[in-house]
Design an enzyme around this catalytic site. Structure first.
Site, PDB file in Angstrom:
ATOM      1  N   SER A 192       0.883  -1.322  -0.337  1.00  0.00           N
ATOM      2  CA  SER A 192       0.619   0.231  -0.789  1.00  0.00           C
ATOM      3  C   SER A 192       0.912   1.517   0.316  1.00  0.00           C
ATOM      4  O   SER A 192       0.693   2.388  -0.664  1.00  0.00           O
ATOM      5  CB  SER A 192      -1.043  -0.132   1.395  1.00  0.00           C
TER       6      SER A 192
ATOM      7  N   HIS B 137       8.158   3.068   8.936  1.00  0.00           N
ATOM      8  CA  HIS B 137       8.588   2.079  10.346  1.00  0.00           C
ATOM      9  C   HIS B 137       6.435   2.308  11.161  1.00  0.00           C
ATOM     10  O   HIS B 137       6.732   4.195  11.325  1.00  0.00           O
ATOM     11  CB  HIS B 137       9.991   2.110  10.830  1.00  0.00           C
TER      12      HIS B 137
HETATM   13  C1  GRF Z   1       3.798  -0.215   6.249  1.00  0.00           C
HETATM   14  O1  GRF Z   1       3.152  -1.221   7.904  1.00  0.00           O
HETATM   15  C2  GRF Z   1       5.475   0.539   7.098  1.00  0.00           C
HETATM   16  O2  GRF Z   1       4.996   0.391   8.292  1.00  0.00           O
HETATM   17  C3  GRF Z   1       6.049  -0.929   7.401  1.00  0.00           C
HETATM   18  O3  GRF Z   1       5.436  -2.582   6.422  1.00  0.00           O
HETATM   19  C4  GRF Z   1       4.072  -1.936   6.629  1.00  0.00           C
HETATM   20  C5  GRF Z   1       3.796  -2.059   4.808  1.00  0.00           C
HETATM   21  O4  GRF Z   1       2.722  -1.858   4.638  1.00  0.00           O
HETATM   22  N1  GRF Z   1       7.410  -1.664   7.932  1.00  0.00           N
HETATM   23  P1  GRF Z   1       2.371  -2.095   2.987  1.00  0.00           P
HETATM   24  O5  GRF Z   1       3.078  -2.942   2.613  1.00  0.00           O
HETATM   25  O6  GRF Z   1       2.908  -1.558   2.857  1.00  0.00           O
HETATM   26  O7  GRF Z   1       0.843  -1.858   2.978  1.00  0.00           O
END
Ligand code: GRF
Length: 207
Positions: A18, A116
């Site tokens: 996402s 993060h």
């Molecule tokens: C996010 O919550 C990011 O903070 C963490 O991994 C998740 C990735 O989500 N490092 P997406 O795959 O970008 O939806």
């Protein structure tokens, strides 16, 4: 007037992508002067690769075996070779579930970013939104930072804060944090694309 050169970024992810989508959308909307040169995943059927294909971006699966949690050895070299082949200037980690080791860090010094889901330095590591709920903090949020050799320790570029509500479940809090992630990552990359970030010691100074 001559258009400013687009920053060439590569997105690395292991999951649903996402954040990658928010970067694609910011580029399409003209609010981010960048080009995603490739998306690479260590998971062959990760949805992030599908998103890349849907948007005409090279989608590449590179296995990180035999390791489980880190990117090291032969696999690390394959990642570096691919990133360089596509002319990558900045590596964007978006849900990439691997620890980045020295050889990749040295290939892209101060040019690897991560997002993060907490207000670092609070709650590094896994499932930070759950850690915030268990701890009982009143606010949570997300952090975009440069990657260094520690776990979630590099210089901080942008942070966004969300409230933690009494009725929150891990899912509702994570969703609220992700909404802010989708704003924070394009903003941070925009600052880098504009040459507006200088790393001075622990600080990412924005001009
Ligand atoms: C996010 O919550 C990011 O903070 C963490 O991994 C998740 C990735 O989500 N490092 P997406 O795959 O970008 O939806």
């Amino acid at each position: 007037m001559k258009e400013a050169k687009k920053l060439k970024i590569a997105v690395l992810g292991s999951g649903k992508g996402s954040n990658c989508q928010s970067i694609i959308d910011a580029i399409s909307a003209g609010t981010l002067n960048a080009q995603i040169v490739c998306v690479i995943s260590d998971v062959s059927d990760a949805y992030i690769l599908e998103r890349a294909r849907n948007n005409g971006i090279p989608a590449i699966h590179i296995s990180a075996e035999p390791f489980i949690t880190k990117l090291d050895g032969e696999a690390e070299l394959k990642y570096i070779e691919t990133l360089q082949k596509f002319g990558t200037e900045v590596v964007v980690l978006a849900g990439f579930m691997r620890i980045i080791k020295k050889t990749l860090l040295d290939a892209f010094p101060s040019r690897i970013l991560n997002i993060h889901p907490s207000l670092l330095p609070a709650f590094p590591g896994m499932e930070s939104w759950k850690q915030a709920l268990l701890y009982g903090t009143k606010v949570a949020g997300c952090t975009v930072h440069f990657v260094d050799s520690g776990t979630d320790t590099g210089p901080i570029i942008i942070q966004k804060v969300v409230p933690v509500l009494d009725k929150d479940t891990p899912e509702t809090l994570h969703a609220r944090i992700q909404e802010q992630e989708h704003k924070a990552y394009p903003e941070a990359i925009h600052l880098i694309a504009g040459g507006r970030i200088q790393v001075v010691g622990r600080k990412a100074v924005i001009s």
